[in-house]
Design a protein around this motif. Structure first.
Motif, PDB file in Angstrom:
ATOM      1  N   SER A   1      76.263  63.132  53.720  1.00  0.00           N
ATOM      2  CA  SER A   1      77.714  63.232  53.591  1.00  0.00           C
ATOM      3  C   SER A   1      78.179  64.445  54.384  1.00  0.00           C
ATOM      4  CB  SER A   1      78.120  63.373  52.117  1.00  0.00           C
ATOM      5  OG  SER A   1      79.523  63.543  51.995  1.00  0.00           O
ATOM      6  N   ILE A   2      79.298  64.314  55.087  1.00  0.00           N
ATOM      7  CA  ILE A   2      79.823  65.387  55.923  1.00  0.00           C
ATOM      8  C   ILE A   2      81.030  66.035  55.241  1.00  0.00           C
ATOM      9  CG2 ILE A   2      80.886  65.945  58.139  1.00  0.00           C
ATOM     10  CD1 ILE A   2      79.316  63.664  59.374  1.00  0.00           C
ATOM     11  N   THR A   3      81.036  67.356  55.187  1.00  0.00           N
ATOM     12  CA  THR A   3      82.150  68.114  54.623  1.00  0.00           C
ATOM     13  C   THR A   3      82.578  69.191  55.617  1.00  0.00           C
ATOM     14  OG1 THR A   3      80.565  69.544  53.470  1.00  0.00           O
ATOM     15  CG2 THR A   3      81.490  67.691  52.227  1.00  0.00           C
ATOM     16  N   LYS A   4      83.622  69.911  55.301  1.00  0.00           N
ATOM     17  CA  LYS A   4      84.199  70.885  56.216  1.00  0.00           C
ATOM     18  C   LYS A   4      83.464  72.236  56.130  1.00  0.00           C
ATOM     19  CE  LYS A   4      88.866  68.926  55.857  1.00  0.00           C
ATOM     20  NZ  LYS A   4      89.001  68.501  57.250  1.00  0.00           N
TER      21      LYS A   4
ATOM     22  N   LEU B   1      82.008  78.551  43.263  1.00  0.00           N
ATOM     23  CA  LEU B   1      81.479  77.211  43.521  1.00  0.00           C
ATOM     24  C   LEU B   1      82.477  76.136  43.112  1.00  0.00           C
ATOM     25  CD1 LEU B   1      79.229  75.118  44.116  1.00  0.00           C
ATOM     26  CD2 LEU B   1      78.390  75.524  41.787  1.00  0.00           C
ATOM     27  N   VAL B   2      83.030  76.251  41.926  1.00  0.00           N
ATOM     28  CA  VAL B   2      83.891  75.203  41.390  1.00  0.00           C
ATOM     29  C   VAL B   2      85.229  75.147  42.124  1.00  0.00           C
ATOM     30  CG1 VAL B   2      85.150  74.423  39.343  1.00  0.00           C
ATOM     31  CG2 VAL B   2      82.799  75.251  39.130  1.00  0.00           C
ATOM     32  N   HIS B   3      85.855  76.317  42.318  1.00  0.00           N
ATOM     33  CA  HIS B   3      87.200  76.346  42.888  1.00  0.00           C
ATOM     34  C   HIS B   3      87.193  76.472  44.407  1.00  0.00           C
ATOM     35  CE1 HIS B   3      88.691  76.628  38.837  1.00  0.00           C
ATOM     36  NE2 HIS B   3      88.006  77.729  38.622  1.00  0.00           N
TER      37      HIS B   3
ATOM     38  N   ASN C   1      81.297  66.439  45.546  1.00  0.00           N
ATOM     39  CA  ASN C   1      82.530  66.811  46.235  1.00  0.00           C
ATOM     40  C   ASN C   1      83.587  67.324  45.267  1.00  0.00           C
ATOM     41  OD1 ASN C   1      81.714  66.329  48.853  1.00  0.00           O
ATOM     42  ND2 ASN C   1      82.408  64.202  48.858  1.00  0.00           N
ATOM     43  N   GLY C   2      83.292  67.257  43.980  1.00  0.00           N
ATOM     44  CA  GLY C   2      84.182  67.861  42.995  1.00  0.00           C
ATOM     45  C   GLY C   2      84.100  69.381  42.984  1.00  0.00           C
ATOM     46  N   PHE C   3      83.108  69.944  43.674  1.00  0.00           N
ATOM     47  CA  PHE C   3      82.964  71.397  43.769  1.00  0.00           C
ATOM     48  C   PHE C   3      83.644  71.878  45.054  1.00  0.00           C
ATOM     49  CE2 PHE C   3      79.400  69.924  41.230  1.00  0.00           C
ATOM     50  CZ  PHE C   3      79.385  70.829  40.169  1.00  0.00           C
ATOM     51  N   GLY C   4      84.607  72.776  44.899  1.00  0.00           N
ATOM     52  CA  GLY C   4      85.386  73.233  46.044  1.00  0.00           C
ATOM     53  C   GLY C   4      84.553  73.885  47.131  1.00  0.00           C
ATOM     54  N   LYS C   5      83.515  74.615  46.752  1.00  0.00           N
ATOM     55  CA  LYS C   5      82.678  75.294  47.737  1.00  0.00           C
ATOM     56  C   LYS C   5      81.905  74.303  48.602  1.00  0.00           C
ATOM     57  CE  LYS C   5      82.025  79.203  48.108  1.00  0.00           C
ATOM     58  NZ  LYS C   5      82.606  80.205  49.029  1.00  0.00           N
ATOM     59  N   LEU C   6      81.638  73.098  48.088  1.00  0.00           N
ATOM     60  CA  LEU C   6      80.939  72.084  48.876  1.00  0.00           C
ATOM     61  C   LEU C   6      81.897  71.304  49.755  1.00  0.00           C
ATOM     62  CD1 LEU C   6      78.290  70.650  46.399  1.00  0.00           C
ATOM     63  CD2 LEU C   6      78.282  72.782  47.703  1.00  0.00           C
TER      64      LEU C   6
ATOM     65  N   LEU D   1      74.432  74.317  47.204  1.00  0.00           N
ATOM     66  CA  LEU D   1      74.095  72.899  47.074  1.00  0.00           C
ATOM     67  C   LEU D   1      73.198  72.657  45.860  1.00  0.00           C
ATOM     68  CD1 LEU D   1      73.392  71.732  50.741  1.00  0.00           C
ATOM     69  CD2 LEU D   1      75.317  71.100  49.293  1.00  0.00           C
ATOM     70  N   PHE D   2      72.149  73.461  45.731  1.00  0.00           N
ATOM     71  CA  PHE D   2      71.221  73.274  44.613  1.00  0.00           C
ATOM     72  C   PHE D   2      71.859  73.670  43.285  1.00  0.00           C
ATOM     73  CE2 PHE D   2      68.122  73.102  48.032  1.00  0.00           C
ATOM     74  CZ  PHE D   2      67.211  72.167  47.567  1.00  0.00           C
ATOM     75  N   LEU D   3      72.733  74.675  43.302  1.00  0.00           N
ATOM     76  CA  LEU D   3      73.419  75.056  42.067  1.00  0.00           C
ATOM     77  C   LEU D   3      74.335  73.939  41.600  1.00  0.00           C
ATOM     78  CD1 LEU D   3      74.014  77.174  39.924  1.00  0.00           C
ATOM     79  CD2 LEU D   3      75.714  78.186  41.467  1.00  0.00           C
ATOM     80  N   ALA D   4      75.077  73.328  42.536  1.00  0.00           N
ATOM     81  CA  ALA D   4      75.934  72.196  42.177  1.00  0.00           C
ATOM     82  C   ALA D   4      75.114  71.025  41.672  1.00  0.00           C
ATOM     83  CB  ALA D   4      76.772  71.776  43.389  1.00  0.00           C
TER      84      ALA D   4
END
Length: 240
Positions: free
Chosen positions: A68-71, A9-11, A188-193, A208-211
């Motif tokens: 918010s849109i992410t990749k 999640l973090v990286h 957005n500080g979480f790489g997986k998101l 998402l909920f874990l973050a």
């Protein structure tokens, strides 16, 4: 096992990269699927919000919602053409926060989905997460939600509303909804998101909920350290 999931999640790393002896990438995927289907991360968020409410108090008189849109380069159930990234695959998350910016509920959708249809499912999860809301709860929205359909929905749900008007510069009418933009920045500080490689909706929403749960826990520690003292109290606001 949970440490490997947190590392992913973090990286934002692949499961092969975070696997360790005794915990293979296949085992991580299998356990992750079990936890996602059991709603573990949603339960963690409810627990974190309950702890924050008990120690400091949630600010539920004002709610803020935004997307918010992410990749999501691998595609999947909640992936679609992104209108802000040259048509590449992306995922949208719709988040509702309290007045302090704490995430209360989240919904994942394809990047091309409009914010307005996501408003109802986003707000629908709030009572399950925090219990009954104040009778005067007010929802703050940007101009993307400026429509009669949105106002009718909020009236039906019993919310007051403050919606920015289309055609007017945003800085003039930001109001109290800026906190949700900060929440998106935190998440957005979480790489997986930022770059999701999972294809199933249940897995994407698990992360998402874990973050969100980790975000609430961080805010609880940072805010509580100025009100309470305990043996392991951090000496800095920068938590890792």
């Amino acid at each position: 096992m949970f440490d490997c999931v947190i590392a992913a999640l973090v990286h934002g790393s692949g499961y092969e990269r975070v696997a360790v002896p005794g915990c293979s990438d296949r085992t991580i995927r299998r356990r992750l699927q079990e936890w996602a289907q059991a709603g573990v991360s949603k339960a963690l968020l409810r627990t974190a919000l309950a702890g924050y409410d008990r120690m400091l108090g949630l600010e539920l008189d004002d709610l803020c919602v935004d997307g918010s849109i992410t990749k999501s380069p691998c595609g999947g159930e909640v992936s679609g053409r992104s209108p802000v990234d040259r048509g590449k695959q992306g995922t949208k998350r719709s988040v509702v926060t309290d007045a302090g910016g704490l995430p209360l509920h989240l919904v994942a959708a394809a990047a091309g989905a409009h914010d307005s249809p996501l408003l109802e499912p986003t707000l629908a999860g709030v009572p399950d997460a925090v219990g009954p809301l104040p009778a005067t709860a007010c929802v703050h929205l940007d101009a993307g939600y400026d429509s009669g359909k949105t106002r009718d929905l909020l009236h039906l749900l019993g919310y007051e509303h403050r919606i920015a008007t289309k055609g007017k510069p945003s800085p003039i009418q930001v109001g109290k909804r800026w906190v949700v933009e900060r929440t998106h920045s935190w998440m957005n500080g979480f790489g997986k998101l930022r770059r999701s490689t999972d294809k199933q909706r249940v897995t994407v929403e698990f992360f998402l909920f874990l973050a969100a749960a980790i975000t609430v826990a961080r805010r609880l520690i940072n805010t509580a350290r100025t009100h309470y003292r305990w043996d392991t109290r951090p000496t800095t606001r920068r938590l890792r």
